[in-house]
Design a protein around this motif. Sequence first.
Motif, PDB file in Angstrom:
ATOM      1  N   GLN A  26       0.841  -1.203   0.000  1.00 25.75           N
ATOM      2  CA  GLN A  26       0.000   0.000   0.000  1.00 25.75           C
ATOM      3  C   GLN A  26       0.872   1.248   0.000  1.00 25.75           C
ATOM      4  OE1 GLN A  26      -1.981  -1.780   3.361  1.00 25.75           O
ATOM      5  NE2 GLN A  26      -3.978  -1.483   2.443  1.00 25.75           N
ATOM      6  N   ARG A  27       1.977   1.152   0.716  1.00 28.19           N
ATOM      7  CA  ARG A  27       2.906   2.284   0.787  1.00 28.19           C
ATOM      8  C   ARG A  27       3.507   2.576  -0.601  1.00 28.19           C
ATOM      9  NH1 ARG A  27       5.745   4.395   5.574  1.00 28.19           N
ATOM     10  NH2 ARG A  27       6.421   6.387   4.774  1.00 28.19           N
ATOM     11  N   LEU A  28       3.797   1.504  -1.339  1.00 27.52           N
ATOM     12  CA  LEU A  28       4.332   1.657  -2.701  1.00 27.52           C
ATOM     13  C   LEU A  28       3.287   2.309  -3.607  1.00 27.52           C
ATOM     14  CD1 LEU A  28       6.998   0.906  -4.006  1.00 27.52           C
ATOM     15  CD2 LEU A  28       6.063  -1.307  -4.635  1.00 27.52           C
ATOM     16  N   THR A  29       2.027   1.944  -3.386  1.00 26.84           N
ATOM     17  CA  THR A  29       0.930   2.509  -4.182  1.00 26.84           C
ATOM     18  C   THR A  29       0.779   4.005  -3.925  1.00 26.84           C
ATOM     19  OG1 THR A  29      -0.156   0.357  -4.004  1.00 26.84           O
ATOM     20  CG2 THR A  29      -1.514   2.181  -4.750  1.00 26.84           C
ATOM     21  N   GLU A  30       1.217   4.453  -2.737  1.00 22.66           N
ATOM     22  CA  GLU A  30       1.138   5.891  -2.434  1.00 22.66           C
ATOM     23  C   GLU A  30       1.988   6.741  -3.377  1.00 22.66           C
ATOM     24  OE1 GLU A  30       1.276   7.537   1.567  1.00 22.66           O
ATOM     25  OE2 GLU A  30       1.037   5.506   2.316  1.00 22.66           O
ATOM     26  N   ASP A  31       2.930   6.113  -4.082  1.00 27.12           N
ATOM     27  CA  ASP A  31       3.707   6.861  -5.080  1.00 27.12           C
ATOM     28  C   ASP A  31       2.777   7.537  -6.090  1.00 27.12           C
ATOM     29  OD1 ASP A  31       5.970   5.958  -3.847  1.00 27.12           O
ATOM     30  OD2 ASP A  31       6.801   4.882  -5.567  1.00 27.12           O
ATOM     31  N   LEU A  32       1.545   7.033  -6.198  1.00 22.75           N
ATOM     32  CA  LEU A  32       0.611   7.556  -7.212  1.00 22.75           C
ATOM     33  C   LEU A  32      -0.206   8.744  -6.724  1.00 22.75           C
ATOM     34  CD1 LEU A  32      -0.723   4.115  -8.448  1.00 22.75           C
ATOM     35  CD2 LEU A  32       0.966   5.574  -9.576  1.00 22.75           C
ATOM     36  N   GLU A  33       0.092   9.226  -5.529  1.00 20.18           N
ATOM     37  CA  GLU A  33      -0.715  10.328  -4.992  1.00 20.18           C
ATOM     38  C   GLU A  33      -0.801  11.503  -5.968  1.00 20.18           C
ATOM     39  OE1 GLU A  33      -2.001  12.540  -1.095  1.00 20.18           O
ATOM     40  OE2 GLU A  33      -0.216  11.315  -0.897  1.00 20.18           O
ATOM     41  N   TYR A  34       0.295  11.801  -6.626  1.00 11.71           N
ATOM     42  CA  TYR A  34       0.308  12.952  -7.544  1.00 11.71           C
ATOM     43  C   TYR A  34       0.323  12.474  -9.000  1.00 11.71           C
ATOM     44  CZ  TYR A  34       1.079  15.399  -3.205  1.00 11.71           C
ATOM     45  OH  TYR A  34       0.922  15.879  -1.924  1.00 11.71           O
ATOM     46  N   HIS A  35      -0.535  11.497  -9.283  1.00  7.64           N
ATOM     47  CA  HIS A  35      -0.605  10.911 -10.639  1.00  7.64           C
ATOM     48  C   HIS A  35      -0.943  11.965 -11.702  1.00  7.64           C
ATOM     49  CE1 HIS A  35      -4.988  11.235 -10.574  1.00  7.64           C
ATOM     50  NE2 HIS A  35      -4.865  10.945  -9.309  1.00  7.64           N
ATOM     51  N   GLU A  36      -1.581  13.061 -11.267  1.00  7.88           N
ATOM     52  CA  GLU A  36      -1.941  14.075 -12.279  1.00  7.88           C
ATOM     53  C   GLU A  36      -0.711  14.737 -12.897  1.00  7.88           C
ATOM     54  OE1 GLU A  36      -1.940  16.199  -8.369  1.00  7.88           O
ATOM     55  OE2 GLU A  36      -2.725  14.310  -9.090  1.00  7.88           O
ATOM     56  N   MET A 272      -3.703  10.239  13.215  1.00 13.41           N
ATOM     57  CA  MET A 272      -3.989   9.187  12.224  1.00 13.41           C
ATOM     58  C   MET A 272      -2.709   8.831  11.478  1.00 13.41           C
ATOM     59  SD  MET A 272      -7.713  10.444  10.801  1.00 13.41           S
ATOM     60  CE  MET A 272      -7.158  11.989  10.091  1.00 13.41           C
ATOM     61  N   TYR A 273      -1.616   8.659  12.246  1.00 12.64           N
ATOM     62  CA  TYR A 273      -0.326   8.242  11.686  1.00 12.64           C
ATOM     63  C   TYR A 273       0.217   9.211  10.631  1.00 12.64           C
ATOM     64  CZ  TYR A 273      -1.586   3.850  13.907  1.00 12.64           C
ATOM     65  OH  TYR A 273      -1.958   2.897  14.823  1.00 12.64           O
ATOM     66  N   HIS A 274      -0.268  10.458  10.640  1.00 14.83           N
ATOM     67  CA  HIS A 274       0.139  11.460   9.645  1.00 14.83           C
ATOM     68  C   HIS A 274      -0.162  10.990   8.209  1.00 14.83           C
ATOM     69  CE1 HIS A 274       2.495  13.097  13.066  1.00 14.83           C
ATOM     70  NE2 HIS A 274       2.103  14.224  12.519  1.00 14.83           N
ATOM     71  N   PHE A 275      -1.226  10.213   8.055  1.00 14.69           N
ATOM     72  CA  PHE A 275      -1.588   9.746   6.711  1.00 14.69           C
ATOM     73  C   PHE A 275      -2.107  10.904   5.865  1.00 14.69           C
ATOM     74  CE2 PHE A 275      -2.661   4.969   7.577  1.00 14.69           C
ATOM     75  CZ  PHE A 275      -1.324   4.743   7.831  1.00 14.69           C
ATOM     76  N   SER A 276      -1.783  10.834   4.559  1.00 12.62           N
ATOM     77  CA  SER A 276      -2.356  11.790   3.607  1.00 12.62           C
ATOM     78  C   SER A 276      -3.789  11.358   3.306  1.00 12.62           C
ATOM     79  CB  SER A 276      -1.550  11.769   2.312  1.00 12.62           C
ATOM     80  OG  SER A 276      -1.701  10.487   1.709  1.00 12.62           O
ATOM     81  N   ALA A 277      -4.514  12.204   2.567  1.00 12.09           N
ATOM     82  CA  ALA A 277      -5.905  11.863   2.218  1.00 12.09           C
ATOM     83  C   ALA A 277      -5.952  10.554   1.437  1.00 12.09           C
ATOM     84  CB  ALA A 277      -6.523  13.007   1.417  1.00 12.09           C
ATOM     85  N   LEU A 278      -4.961  10.314   0.565  1.00 14.53           N
ATOM     86  CA  LEU A 278      -4.936   9.052  -0.195  1.00 14.53           C
ATOM     87  C   LEU A 278      -4.663   7.872   0.744  1.00 14.53           C
ATOM     88  CD1 LEU A 278      -4.835   7.318  -2.830  1.00 14.53           C
ATOM     89  CD2 LEU A 278      -2.392   7.788  -2.886  1.00 14.53           C
ATOM     90  N   ALA A 279      -3.655   8.010   1.607  1.00 17.28           N
ATOM     91  CA  ALA A 279      -3.282   6.908   2.506  1.00 17.28           C
ATOM     92  C   ALA A 279      -4.460   6.473   3.384  1.00 17.28           C
ATOM     93  CB  ALA A 279      -2.097   7.314   3.372  1.00 17.28           C
ATOM     94  N   LEU A 280      -5.289   7.450   3.784  1.00 12.58           N
ATOM     95  CA  LEU A 280      -6.437   7.124   4.641  1.00 12.58           C
ATOM     96  C   LEU A 280      -7.433   6.195   3.945  1.00 12.58           C
ATOM     97  CD1 LEU A 280      -7.232  10.540   6.348  1.00 12.58           C
ATOM     98  CD2 LEU A 280      -6.402   8.473   7.459  1.00 12.58           C
ATOM     99  N   THR A 281      -7.468   6.238   2.615  1.00 10.30           N
ATOM    100  CA  THR A 281      -8.460   5.422   1.897  1.00 10.30           C
ATOM    101  C   THR A 281      -7.922   4.043   1.511  1.00 10.30           C
ATOM    102  OG1 THR A 281      -7.737   6.189  -0.287  1.00 10.30           O
ATOM    103  CG2 THR A 281      -9.411   7.511   0.829  1.00 10.30           C
ATOM    104  N   LEU A 282      -6.597   3.836   1.633  1.00  9.47           N
ATOM    105  CA  LEU A 282      -6.007   2.639   1.034  1.00  9.47           C
ATOM    106  C   LEU A 282      -6.452   1.342   1.691  1.00  9.47           C
ATOM    107  CD1 LEU A 282      -2.344   3.794   0.269  1.00  9.47           C
ATOM    108  CD2 LEU A 282      -4.268   3.614  -1.302  1.00  9.47           C
ATOM    109  N   ASN A 283      -6.809   1.402   2.988  1.00  6.01           N
ATOM    110  CA  ASN A 283      -7.199   0.155   3.648  1.00  6.01           C
ATOM    111  C   ASN A 283      -8.720   0.005   3.774  1.00  6.01           C
ATOM    112  OD1 ASN A 283      -5.881  -2.189   4.486  1.00  6.01           O
ATOM    113  ND2 ASN A 283      -6.259  -1.741   6.645  1.00  6.01           N
ATOM    114  N   GLU A 284      -9.468   0.917   3.137  1.00  8.55           N
ATOM    115  CA  GLU A 284     -10.931   0.802   3.148  1.00  8.55           C
ATOM    116  C   GLU A 284     -11.319  -0.506   2.486  1.00  8.55           C
ATOM    117  OE1 GLU A 284     -13.680   3.337   3.711  1.00  8.55           O
ATOM    118  OE2 GLU A 284     -12.086   3.881   5.114  1.00  8.55           O
ATOM    119  N   PRO A 285     -12.191  -1.310   3.110  1.00  8.09           N
ATOM    120  CA  PRO A 285     -12.603  -2.557   2.460  1.00  8.09           C
ATOM    121  C   PRO A 285     -13.260  -2.268   1.103  1.00  8.09           C
ATOM    122  CG  PRO A 285     -13.303  -2.504   4.755  1.00  8.09           C
ATOM    123  CD  PRO A 285     -12.788  -1.140   4.436  1.00  8.09           C
TER     124      PRO A 285
END
Length: 392
Positions: A26-36, A272-285
């Motif tokens: 999931q942490r690796l997937t966070e690389d996509l936060e600024y995909h735009e 909240m572990y200093h998560f970004s808005a994207l990180a907060l959604t990554l573990n949503e079922p």
Amino acid sequence: MKNCIGKELSKIPMPVNFNEPLSMLQRLTEDLEYHELLDKAARCESSLEQMCLVAAFSVSSYSTTVHRTAKPFNPLLGETYELDRLEEFGYRSLCEQVSHHPPAAAHHVISQRGWTLWQEITIASKFRGKYLSIMPLGAIHLQFHSSGNHYVWRKVTSTVHNIIVGKLWIDQSGDIEIVNHRTKETCQLKFSPYSYFSRDVPRKVTGVVADSSGQAHYILSGTWDDKMESAKIIQSSRGGSGSEGKQKTVYQTLSPKLLWKKYPLPENAENMYHFSALALTLNEPEEGVAMTDSRLRPDQRLMEDGRWDEANSEKQRLEEKQRAVRRRREAEASEALDEECEYDSGREYEGYQPLWFHQRRDSLTGETSFVYKGGYWETKESQDWSICPDIF
């Protein structure tokens, strides 16, 4: 902890109390936060301007790390993580843990907005007593569909300071060289290590974008936790000699343009572990993901719910289960070897093979790495996950 000095940290069992409730996938997937930034780069006419945006993207992946001192969960072999954002943002991302020792994850993202990104990252870490060095090994590839521009770069070293005493803090240091293999244009980025005595701004990143002949066209500057800017060079001249007797080049530039700016962290992020808005959604079922998906990992979910003791015993159960599978695999391997000796042409034993990635030699870098072989999204479509291993 003193027994761990100099050791490879992935081999030391850690209680979940040191973790954040996300896996390394999931942490690796966070690389996509600024995909735009990549969507915008795909629309660039000029490959040098495109390079500036790719460089900003490579820096942006560090922006969330500044306060993130907890450790992500080490994925189990065969664990996967998908992020399907086709409808909202035009991309689909898949990660799979392809090796356990050394721990390695393969990642593949394809975007309908004109780009494909893939990487295989192995984390090497060394504990030095006061600080911990984390060296991600492996190349990141990015290809733009219309131009065929193919960029390759690697990540810098992250250092976690004050491991034993004091408040933990993180620094990034080292150089990144980004190469566009189609045009041979390059970008040299320098992450300056933090120094108490330096008058420089902390977390500074500087860079130069040059064409295939080495002529500089853009100067990049900023910090890895806030923003990056580019300034077009209109003239360069040899200045006086620098501190080491080398001649300095003085660049005249136009006023800088903003390439990337970090999003502010959500309110209450420090709880909240200093998560970004994207990180907060990554573990949503999410419905319909593979049964090996990190979202379904029980110890991580228990920890997220604050059930620490259960999470720790669940983590032990999962690790023991993984060890039992490995012992079985090793027994099969030696059996196959014995048969081979008996008949000279026994059954060829195949070691562990990931489900969605296979090893290929890269023609540009000459390295062997795991690349996506296809099939995941089609399997998701049919919802027949029967080929998935039972890892949880």
